[in-house]
Scaffold this motif. Sequence first.
Motif, PDB file in Angstrom:
ATOM      1  N   ASN A  17       0.824  -1.217   0.000  1.00 18.90           N
ATOM      2  CA  ASN A  17       0.000   0.000   0.000  1.00 18.90           C
ATOM      3  C   ASN A  17       0.852   1.259   0.000  1.00 18.90           C
ATOM      4  O   ASN A  17       0.505   2.261  -0.639  1.00 18.90           O
ATOM      5  N   ARG A  21       0.648   4.133  -2.878  1.00 15.63           N
ATOM      6  CA  ARG A  21       0.534   5.554  -2.522  1.00 15.63           C
ATOM      7  C   ARG A  21       1.614   6.379  -3.221  1.00 15.63           C
ATOM      8  O   ARG A  21       1.340   7.456  -3.768  1.00 15.63           O
ATOM      9  N   HIS A  55      -6.534  11.591  -2.840  1.00 12.37           N
ATOM     10  CA  HIS A  55      -7.399  11.170  -1.740  1.00 12.37           C
ATOM     11  C   HIS A  55      -7.583   9.652  -1.724  1.00 12.37           C
ATOM     12  O   HIS A  55      -7.776   9.056  -0.651  1.00 12.37           O
ATOM     13  N   SER A  58      -5.106   8.131   0.654  1.00 11.88           N
ATOM     14  CA  SER A  58      -4.947   8.706   1.988  1.00 11.88           C
ATOM     15  C   SER A  58      -5.069   7.611   3.048  1.00 11.88           C
ATOM     16  O   SER A  58      -5.887   6.694   2.928  1.00 11.88           O
ATOM     17  N   ASN A  59      -4.233   7.705   4.065  1.00 13.82           N
ATOM     18  CA  ASN A  59      -4.323   6.824   5.229  1.00 13.82           C
ATOM     19  C   ASN A  59      -4.136   5.348   4.892  1.00 13.82           C
ATOM     20  O   ASN A  59      -4.776   4.474   5.478  1.00 13.82           O
ATOM     21  N   ILE A  60      -3.252   5.036   3.948  1.00 14.82           N
ATOM     22  CA  ILE A  60      -2.981   3.622   3.636  1.00 14.82           C
ATOM     23  C   ILE A  60      -1.518   3.244   3.848  1.00 14.82           C
ATOM     24  O   ILE A  60      -1.176   2.060   3.797  1.00 14.82           O
ATOM     25  N   GLN A  62       0.265   2.915   6.319  1.00 15.23           N
ATOM     26  CA  GLN A  62       0.516   2.061   7.484  1.00 15.23           C
ATOM     27  C   GLN A  62      -0.221   0.729   7.418  1.00 15.23           C
ATOM     28  O   GLN A  62      -0.062  -0.116   8.304  1.00 15.23           O
ATOM     29  N   LYS A  63      -1.010   0.502   6.380  1.00 14.05           N
ATOM     30  CA  LYS A  63      -1.844  -0.697   6.308  1.00 14.05           C
ATOM     31  C   LYS A  63      -1.142  -1.844   5.589  1.00 14.05           C
ATOM     32  O   LYS A  63      -0.487  -1.652   4.566  1.00 14.05           O
ATOM     33  N   ARG A 259       1.051  -4.450  10.012  1.00 14.64           N
ATOM     34  CA  ARG A 259       1.533  -3.128   9.608  1.00 14.64           C
ATOM     35  C   ARG A 259       2.972  -3.229   9.117  1.00 14.64           C
ATOM     36  O   ARG A 259       3.804  -3.853   9.782  1.00 14.64           O
ATOM     37  N   ARG A 265       8.108   0.681   4.672  1.00 15.93           N
ATOM     38  CA  ARG A 265       7.360   1.849   4.182  1.00 15.93           C
ATOM     39  C   ARG A 265       8.270   2.768   3.362  1.00 15.93           C
ATOM     40  O   ARG A 265       7.883   3.278   2.309  1.00 15.93           O
TER      41      ARG A 265
END
Length: 323
Positions: A17, A21, A55, A58-60, A62-63, A259, A265
Amino acid sequence: MKRIAVFTSGGDAPGMNACIRAVVRGAIYHDVEIYGIRYGYDGMIRGDIFKMNSHTVSNIVQKGGTILKSVRSKEFLTPAGRKKAFEQLQKFEIEGLVAIGGDGTFTGAGVFYDEYGLPTVGAPGTIDNDLFGTDYTIGFDTAVNTALEAIDKIRDTADSHDRVFFIEVMGRDSGYIAIQSGIGGGAEIVMVPETLTSIDDVIGTLKQGWDRDKTSSIVVIAEGDEEGTALEVAATVKEQLKGKDIRVTTLGHIQRGGRPSAADRILASRLGLGAVEGLINGQKNVAVGIVNDQLVYTHFREAISKEKPLNPDLIRMVNILSI
C-alpha cells in the motif's frame, strides 16, 4: 506519457500500500493521470480499472495487504487472456504500467511487453526477498520481524519446559527470512534451501548443546529446505532422539500480514516513485530496486533468472553463535 496504471499481483506483502501511494502521488506530481487495476491481471482482463487521485491513497501507508487486491491469474497465462487485457487498457488509453509483485508478476509483464510493447516497470513486492537487482524487496523486513516476534515467544515456552522447537518460516526457494529471523532469535540451527544441513548435522548440534548444559533449543527451517518441512524434519529427529520433548510450529501466512515496518514503508515509497519516474524517463520491461542505497533498474529477465545468494557469512554466523 499521459496515463499510467498500477496493480498488485501474486502474494501480498506488507508495504504494497505504501508503494501504491507513492505511485499515485508521484504520478500526480508529474502531471500524469493514474489509474488503479483491481485484482491484478484478472482485473486487467475484466476491465476493473478506475481513476485514482491523491485522496484515494490517503491513510494507507501504514496498512498491510493491498487496497488493489491481488490474485494469481490463470487466464493471463493464455494469449487470448493477454489480448483481452490489452484491449481493456486501450479503452482507458493506458500508456504504461507499474506492476507490484514478484517473479510471476514480472514474468507476465515481460511476456505482455514482448507481445504488445506496453512499457512496464516493476516494483519488487515479495516477503521472500528472492529477486535479483535489489538488496531488499517490499515486505521482507516486516516478515522477518513478524517471525522474530513469534520466535521470541516460542523461546520463552521452550525454555520453561526444556523443549526443542522446530519453527517453519516462509521461503520456498529462499532462506532469507529463515536466516535473518534465526540469527535475530538466537536459533541454534537454521535450515535453508541454499545450503544442505542434514538430519545428522541437526542431531549433532543439538547433542553438543546438551553437552554444554543447554536445556532448550530452537531450529528455524525455511519451508523449501531439502530435508523437508518442519513436521517432517522434527519427526525424523524425534525417531532418533527418544525421550526428547520436540514440538513444531509453522508460522505460515501470519508473515504476510500486519503493519509494514518503517524500513518497508520507506523502501516501498522509494520504489513506487522510482517506478513512475522510470516510466516517464523511458524505462520499460525493468524492475526498480535499491542496491547500496542507490536506485537501479534491472531487466525483468535478469531480475527473475539471476541468483541472489545468501551471504555465506550469515550461515557461518549461525554456527558460531550457537555454541
